[in-house]
Write a protein that holds these residues in place. Structure first.
Motif: not given
Length: 257
Positions: A114-126
């Motif tokens: 949810i936190a990253k669903h609208s980020d310009y680019r998906l980053e930082g998830v390993e």
């Protein structure tokens, strides 16, 4: 995990907002549209039952912050509120997630998606499973937004009529970015046509071949572009180029050679 129970809680939450308001109605319909798109992707990707239900829960809750944004600002614009961050605070900072899901087993995945669903680019998830669901909600969100762009009143989400939008220019930077195969930063959008082009450019950010297959099967590039009659000659020529580039990308990207 009980999606039916979570949906009942969500419906109760919505009773605190004006369901007759056009923007609120749009977001309710969108929420369930994203659930449907998550279902379609999970089926195409042959995900297991637990991951399918987890995708439903994330889809149900991904835009929960939007409703307060609309109450406070009557706007979807990101500069009025970071709706994803607010949704995370509501669910996990204030503890509302336990109303939807008694177990905390999947909290980390849900929170990140949810936190990253609208980020310009998906980053930082390993973590692989978290990354799967972060990608899945982003794709499902974009796929239902195709329906929004084709069916919902333009004045509700695009700020003008089709004729008003199509009479405007595409900013040089926006055209250059989309022709370079990039999504458009919110801060780079100046004209209403820039906004419309950005809705097409987000196809570059789709994560799964299955998502691009849906876009291609439903001819979303041409249909979304075609909703706006471009009366400005320069804009019309630019849109032909943009549609050609995106159609080629959607057809070929991710397919085996």
């Amino acid at each position: 995990m009980d999606y039916s129970r979570a949906r009942e809680v969500f419906e109760q939450y919505l009773n605190g907002y004006d369901r007759k308001d056009g923007k609120v109605r749009l977001k309710i319909t969108h929420t369930y549209g994203v659930v449907a798109q998550s279902t379609a992707l999970a089926k195409r990707m042959r995900l297991g039952e637990e991951d399918t239900q987890l995708a439903w829960i994330i889809a149900l809750l991904h835009d929960i912050g939007r409703f307060e944004q609309l109450r406070r600002f009557d706007s979807f614009l990101p500069e009025t509120m970071d709706h994803a961050a607010y949704g995370v605070e509501l669910l996990f900072g204030e503890g509302m997630i336990r109303d939807f899901l008694p177990e905390d087993t999947w909290d980390g995945i849900i929170r990140t998606a949810i936190a990253k669903h609208s980020d310009y680019r998906l980053e930082g998830v390993e973590d692989p499973r978290t990354l799967l669901h972060a990608r899945l909600i982003r794709d499902a969100d974009k796929l239902d937004n195709c329906r929004v762009k084709l069916e919902d009143p333009l004045e509700t989400f695009a700020g003008g009529t089709a004729e008003e939008i199509g009479a405007q220019k595409i900013s040089p930077k926006v055209k250059a970015e989309v022709m370079a195969g990039k999504s458009i930063l919110s801060s780079d959008r100046v004209t209403l046509m820039d906004f419309w082009v950005s809705y097409l450019a987000y196809f570059y950010d789709l994560n799964f071949r299955e998502s691009l297959d849906i876009v291609e099967e439903r001819d979303y590039v041409r249909r979304i572009a075609g909703r706006i009659p471009c009366s400005d000659p320069e804009t019309a020529r630019s849109m032909e180029e943009i549609v050609g580039a995106l159609t080629a990308y959607v057809h070929s990207h991710g397919k085996s050679k």
